[in-house]
Motif scaffolding. Structure first.
Motif, mmCIF file in Angstrom:
data_model
loop_
_atom_site.group_PDB
_atom_site.id
_atom_site.type_symbol
_atom_site.label_atom_id
_atom_site.label_comp_id
_atom_site.label_asym_id
_atom_site.label_seq_id
_atom_site.Cartn_x
_atom_site.Cartn_y
_atom_site.Cartn_z
ATOM 1 N N PHE A 233 0.843 -1.192 0.000
ATOM 2 C CA PHE A 233 0.000 0.000 0.000
ATOM 3 C C PHE A 233 0.883 1.248 0.000
ATOM 4 N N TRP A 259 -9.095 6.333 -2.512
ATOM 5 C CA TRP A 259 -8.149 5.301 -2.925
ATOM 6 C C TRP A 259 -7.960 5.373 -4.428
ATOM 7 N N PRO A 270 -2.551 -0.236 -4.443
ATOM 8 C CA PRO A 270 -3.580 0.630 -3.860
ATOM 9 C C PRO A 270 -2.922 1.849 -3.213
ATOM 10 N N CYS A 271 -3.487 3.013 -3.484
ATOM 11 C CA CYS A 271 -2.836 4.266 -3.084
ATOM 12 C C CYS A 271 -3.863 5.163 -2.401
ATOM 13 N N LEU A 272 -3.565 5.583 -1.170
ATOM 14 C CA LEU A 272 -4.463 6.422 -0.386
ATOM 15 C C LEU A 272 -3.824 7.792 -0.174
ATOM 16 N N ASP A 293 -8.956 8.401 7.443
ATOM 17 C CA ASP A 293 -8.123 7.819 6.383
ATOM 18 C C ASP A 293 -7.251 6.689 6.927
ATOM 19 N N ARG A 300 -7.748 -2.097 5.273
ATOM 20 C CA ARG A 300 -7.114 -2.729 4.123
ATOM 21 C C ARG A 300 -6.000 -3.675 4.576
#
Length: 303
Positions: A233, A259, A270-272, A293, A300
């Motif tokens: 992540f 996301w 996956p990028c937050l 967040d 996740r």
């Protein structure tokens, strides 16, 4: 990219660097020797001719003597301190560069080639230490490469280091680092469980926002860093990080909490996006949003 757009970006980058270096105005396109002009004018006035009679010398009062320079007791002669203000990078971040360069396509290509050639994080750090095409290196004290576990599941990326990070050569320390440590602890992580880095590894003068050219030159290195860490992540801390890595111009308030996907080495990560700890120190009411967040990140990780 059109040549006109490239030339404009190169000029903007050069102007940003000159402004950071202390230049505040432009005088003439070419140097003017005022002393020589004064001598020519004096000679012309002294030459007899039509409409140019010899003028008697003007009687001027004697100039007052220059005031004595006051010195504190035990002070020696005045010294020239002009060289004392030159940037002195630490040995770990220094290179044989001595002049500023105009960021251009050649500099970006050089960065891509250097980053691509690095086969490990150690090699990438050494490559950044020897890289000479980013002017931020001239004013920064140290290279701020990374901190944390190299094979971490979570990689957090900020925009650029600040004063504390520049002094220590470590990302996310000082007040912002302490806040980030608490945010991680709240979801069961500590600093040693994650990997921390920045898009730009050198502190910009006065903590200003890096220019688009400076960011573009540094992008190949952080992209290669992501490939070498191979996280599960990504967490992008702040607008500068999110906009540069996601290639968007959306406002951070629109990106925060969403996301996305970042491609690295053929993998879809996956990028937050969330707020930078520095921003939260200035806007504590937004901590509640970042807490949401981080809760989403925890879910996740557990999934």
């Amino acid at each position: 990219m059109h040549n006109t757009e490239l030339a404009q970006r190169e000029l903007e980058s050069l102007l940003d660097f000159l402004t950071a270096a202390g230049l505040d105005c432009f005088l003439e396109e070419e140097a003017v020797d005022s002393f020589a002009l004064s001598e020519v004018a004096t000679a012309r006035r002294a030459m007899p001719g039509p409409g140019n009679s010899v003028q008697p010398p003007v009687q001027r009062e004697p100039a007052a003597p220059a005031p004595a320079v006051l010195q504190r007791p035990h002070d020696g002669p005045l010294k020239d301190f002009s060289k004392s203000f030159q940037a002195q990078p630490e040995p770990a971040a220094s290179s044989p560069m001595g002049e500023a360069v105009v960021p251009d396509k050649a500099a970006i290509d050089m960065a891509r080639e250097a980053a691509r050639a690095a086969g490990s994080l150690e090699e990438l750090k050494a490559s950044l230490g020897a890289f000479s095409a980013c002017n931020l290196k001239l004013t920064a004290k140290s290279l701020v490469f990374a901190d944390g576990r190299a094979n971490a599941r979570v990689m957090l990326i900020g925009g650029a280091p600040g004063r504390d990070e520049d002094a220590a050569g470590v990302p996310f320390i000082g007040r912002s680092g302490q806040l980030l440590n608490k945010m991680l602890a709240a979801i069961g992580l500590n600093r040693g469980d994650v990997y921390l880095a920045n898009v730009v590894p050198w502190r910009p003068p006065g903590d200003r926002t890096p220019t688009p050219q400076e960011t573009e030159i540094c992008l190949p290195f952080i992209a290669r860093q992501i490939e070498l860490v191979t996280p599960d992540f990504l967490v992008l801390l702040g607008a500068a990080s999110a906009k540069s890595l996601l290639g968007t111009q959306e406002a951070i308030r629109n990106l925060r909490g969403r996301w996305g996907v970042y491609e690295a080495g053929g993998r879809q990560l996956p990028c937050l996006t969330t707020y930078d700890p520095d921003f939260l120190l200035r806007s504590p009411l937004d901590k509640r949003l970042t807490w949401l967040d981080f809760l989403a990140l925890r879910e996740r990780l557990r999934g």
